[in-house]
Design a protein around this motif. Structure first.
Motif, PDB file in Angstrom:
ATOM      1  N   THR A 216       0.845  -1.221   0.000  1.00  0.00           N
ATOM      2  CA  THR A 216       0.000   0.000   0.000  1.00  0.00           C
ATOM      3  C   THR A 216       0.864   1.249   0.000  1.00  0.00           C
ATOM      4  OG1 THR A 216      -1.738  -1.180   1.192  1.00  0.00           O
ATOM      5  CG2 THR A 216      -1.787   1.234   1.256  1.00  0.00           C
TER       6      THR A 216
ATOM      7  N   SER B 214       2.315   1.732  -3.298  1.00  0.00           N
ATOM      8  CA  SER B 214       1.312   2.238  -4.241  1.00  0.00           C
ATOM      9  C   SER B 214       1.091   3.744  -4.055  1.00  0.00           C
ATOM     10  CB  SER B 214      -0.001   1.480  -4.025  1.00  0.00           C
ATOM     11  OG  SER B 214      -1.006   1.995  -4.872  1.00  0.00           O
ATOM     12  N   ASP B 215       1.028   4.199  -2.754  1.00  0.00           N
ATOM     13  CA  ASP B 215       0.853   5.650  -2.483  1.00  0.00           C
ATOM     14  C   ASP B 215       2.048   6.441  -3.006  1.00  0.00           C
ATOM     15  OD1 ASP B 215      -1.561   5.120  -1.294  1.00  0.00           O
ATOM     16  OD2 ASP B 215      -0.764   5.154   0.770  1.00  0.00           O
ATOM     17  N   ARG B 216       3.239   5.866  -2.830  1.00  0.00           N
ATOM     18  CA  ARG B 216       4.421   6.563  -3.301  1.00  0.00           C
ATOM     19  C   ARG B 216       4.382   6.763  -4.799  1.00  0.00           C
ATOM     20  NH1 ARG B 216       9.190   5.636  -5.523  1.00  0.00           N
ATOM     21  NH2 ARG B 216       8.725   3.407  -5.779  1.00  0.00           N
ATOM     22  N   LEU B 217       3.958   5.697  -5.502  1.00  0.00           N
ATOM     23  CA  LEU B 217       3.907   5.778  -6.961  1.00  0.00           C
ATOM     24  C   LEU B 217       2.873   6.818  -7.401  1.00  0.00           C
ATOM     25  CD1 LEU B 217       4.197   1.937  -7.833  1.00  0.00           C
ATOM     26  CD2 LEU B 217       5.952   3.699  -8.048  1.00  0.00           C
ATOM     27  N   LYS B 218       1.727   6.886  -6.687  1.00  0.00           N
ATOM     28  CA  LYS B 218       0.701   7.888  -7.033  1.00  0.00           C
ATOM     29  C   LYS B 218       1.222   9.320  -6.838  1.00  0.00           C
ATOM     30  CE  LYS B 218      -3.343   4.982  -6.021  1.00  0.00           C
ATOM     31  NZ  LYS B 218      -4.531   4.812  -5.162  1.00  0.00           N
ATOM     32  N   LEU B 219       1.887   9.540  -5.723  1.00  0.00           N
ATOM     33  CA  LEU B 219       2.425  10.879  -5.440  1.00  0.00           C
ATOM     34  C   LEU B 219       3.478  11.275  -6.462  1.00  0.00           C
ATOM     35  CD1 LEU B 219       2.753  10.770  -1.535  1.00  0.00           C
ATOM     36  CD2 LEU B 219       1.094  12.068  -2.881  1.00  0.00           C
ATOM     37  N   GLN B 220       4.278  10.307  -6.846  1.00  0.00           N
ATOM     38  CA  GLN B 220       5.294  10.576  -7.850  1.00  0.00           C
ATOM     39  C   GLN B 220       4.649  10.930  -9.182  1.00  0.00           C
ATOM     40  OE1 GLN B 220       8.112   7.380  -8.255  1.00  0.00           O
ATOM     41  NE2 GLN B 220       9.448   8.555  -9.636  1.00  0.00           N
ATOM     42  N   GLU B 221       3.537  10.211  -9.474  1.00  0.00           N
ATOM     43  CA  GLU B 221       2.823  10.499 -10.715  1.00  0.00           C
ATOM     44  C   GLU B 221       2.223  11.917 -10.693  1.00  0.00           C
ATOM     45  OE1 GLU B 221      -0.781   8.581 -13.449  1.00  0.00           O
ATOM     46  OE2 GLU B 221      -0.211   7.664 -11.538  1.00  0.00           O
ATOM     47  N   GLN B 222       1.631  12.309  -9.514  1.00  0.00           N
ATOM     48  CA  GLN B 222       1.073  13.671  -9.374  1.00  0.00           C
ATOM     49  C   GLN B 222       2.154  14.743  -9.515  1.00  0.00           C
ATOM     50  OE1 GLN B 222      -1.028  13.854  -5.678  1.00  0.00           O
ATOM     51  NE2 GLN B 222      -2.635  12.381  -6.299  1.00  0.00           N
ATOM     52  N   LYS B 223       3.318  14.469  -8.932  1.00  0.00           N
ATOM     53  CA  LYS B 223       4.417  15.412  -9.031  1.00  0.00           C
ATOM     54  C   LYS B 223       4.796  15.639 -10.483  1.00  0.00           C
ATOM     55  CE  LYS B 223       9.234  16.045  -7.771  1.00  0.00           C
ATOM     56  NZ  LYS B 223      10.414  15.438  -7.117  1.00  0.00           N
TER      57      LYS B 223
ATOM     58  N   GLN C 237       2.883  15.212 -13.039  1.00  0.00           N
ATOM     59  CA  GLN C 237       1.805  15.962 -13.712  1.00  0.00           C
ATOM     60  C   GLN C 237       1.894  17.484 -13.410  1.00  0.00           C
ATOM     61  OE1 GLN C 237      -1.799  14.083 -12.438  1.00  0.00           O
ATOM     62  NE2 GLN C 237      -1.522  12.244 -13.730  1.00  0.00           N
TER      63      GLN C 237
END
Length: 469
Positions: free
Chosen positions: A38, A41-50, A52
């Motif tokens: 989990t 997964s959160d780390r990957l989402k934050l990295q994706e937002q960064k 963007q």
């Protein structure tokens, strides 16, 4: 054997490590503490937002730049709109002013004739240097107004100068001929009256009588100066006579136990006065010579020596015509036994304080008596001779105070003496009543009580007896 033992040791150590791992594992009470998937997964989402946001930052900056540019254009458009509104209001104001001025011009044009316009154009066309227009007519009007105002100022200045000259000539004429101008003033309002008088004089043809008139005028002036001289000399004699009368009163007063005071006066040594008296004699000349030429010479002397100085030198005039300046006054202290002079006083220098006070009392009382015109003969008559003395004896000894009171009494002066109660014993022999002034109990106003001197003495005697008993 040794090899087997080493294998067992390795196995035992492995089991101990596994046991430690199990014990550490048993410490976790929640699965989320070891749920690494989990977190990953959160780390990957934050990295994706960064990624963007980083990709969209250039677009945000462009939007901010466009916003600032739009706001600036809006502000410029608003300022331009305000400027246009002000310009419109200014133009409307100018329009209203122009319309008002146009109405005034129309009214003026209706009141001016064609002949006036033609006369104006003929006279002032040279002052207008260029073709007038709506833009230049105001400046041309201001320029023409300045020219007219300057001419008006010059004309007013010329008028004032002429008025001053006319007033001066009227004053001279009135001074020379006061008999025929007694009802006229030296102002421009009476110019017509002076002109009428001039026409009348020309009509009467008075020139043949000028010589006779001048002779009579000279004689009149000479008689007036003679009377003026006699009047001054009479005043001098009156002062000397008054001094003699005052001396009769002063002789009855003891200045000291053996002396009395005598006032002295003699002709002044002041040069201005002596020259003036000599001029009076020169102006009158020899009375036995009374020809026209002699009168003419006397008149010229009077003009140059007296009249011109009287007009131009006020201080000198006041000095020489005040007869009191013709005499120098002094005080002589004389022995009563043989009238011989003990001391002569021209001032109070070199005297003690008491002597100065005593001498001052003598001179002051004599001056007051002279001013009131009192003498031994007139002192008892009904005449004003009232004098107020306010604490004059507060700093002098009793003998000087009694001398002053006796002096005032002999000179027939009525006195109101203001003095503290401790000086009553000094003056009680010379007064008829007492008036006591004191504050009321409330302290906000004063009262006065009057008592005759005989009653005051009786009360003092009664108080003395009661105190003694």
């Amino acid at each position: 054997m040794i090899k087997k033992y080493n294998n067992w040791s390795a196995i035992a150590l492995q089991r101990m490590q596994q046991t430690s791992w199990l014990q550490d594992f048993m410490k976790f009470v929640d699965f989320s503490e070891i749920d690494w998937r989990t977190i990953e997964s959160d780390r990957l989402k934050l990295q994706e937002q960064k990624q963007q946001l980083e990709a969209s930052s250039d677009c945000l900056k462009q939007l901010e730049t466009d916003l600032q540019s739009a706001q600036q254009k809006i502000a410029q458009a608003g300022q331009h709109r305000d400027n246009l509104i002000r310009d419109i209001e200014t133009l409307r104001t100018k329009q209203r002013n122009n319309q008002s001025q146009q109405k005034e011009c129309d009214a003026k044009m209706r009141s001016i004739t064609e002949q006036d316009i033609q006369a104006f154009a003929t006279r002032w066309s040279t002052k207008i240097t260029k073709q007038m227009s709506l833009e230049t007519i105001a400046q041309e009007e201001e320029t023409l107004r300045d020219v007219l105002q300057e001419q008006l100022r010059q004309r007013e200045q010329q008028q004032n100068t002429s008025g001053s000259l006319l007033t001066m000539q009227m004053y001279k004429f009135k001074s020379v001929f006061p008999e025929i101008t007694s009802e006229l003033l030296t102002s421009l309002e009476y110019l017509d009256e002076y002109l009428k008088l001039k026409i009348q004089i020309e009509k009467d043809d008075l020139h043949p009588h000028e010589k006779r008139f001048k002779q009579l005028m000279n004689e009149k002036v000479i008689i007036a100066i003679s009377m003026f001289k006699s009047s001054l000399e009479k005043q001098e004699e009156e002062i000397q006579q008054s001094i003699e009368e005052l001396n009769e009163s002063l002789q009855n007063i003891n200045y000291t136990d053996s002396t009395y005071i005598k006032l002295c006066c003699e002709s002044t040594r002041y040069r201005e006065i002596r020259d003036f008296k000599q001029d009076l004699i020169v102006c009158l000349g020899d009375i036995a010579r009374y020809s026209a030429e002699d009168n003419e010479e006397r008149f010229k002397n009077i003009q140059s020596r007296l009249i011109e100085r009287f007009k131009s030198q006020d201080q000198w005039t006041g000095l020489v015509t005040d007869v009191r300046n013709w005499l120098d006054f002094s005080v002589s202290e004389r022995y009563r036994s043989d009238n011989a002079e003990k001391e002569h006083h021209t001032d109070s220098s070199g005297k003690s304080g008491g002597q100065k006070v005593k001498l001052a009392y003598t001179i002051l009382a004599s001056a007051i008596a002279y001013q009131f015109g009192l003498s031994q003969d007139t002192g008892k008559n009904k005449s004003f001779r009232f004098v107020v003395i306010d604490e004059a004896f507060s700093k002098s000894d009793d003998s000087n105070a009694r001398y002053a009171m006796q002096l005032f009494k002999n000179l027939n002066l009525q006195l109101l003496v203001v003095t503290p109660k401790d000086k009553i014993n000094v003056i009680e022999s010379y007064i008829s009543s007492l008036h006591f002034v004191y504050n009321a109990l409330e302290g906000n106003y004063s009262k006065i009580s009057s008592i005759l001197i005989e009653e005051y003495r009786q009360n003092c005697q009664l108080t003395f007896i009661q105190t003694r008993d």
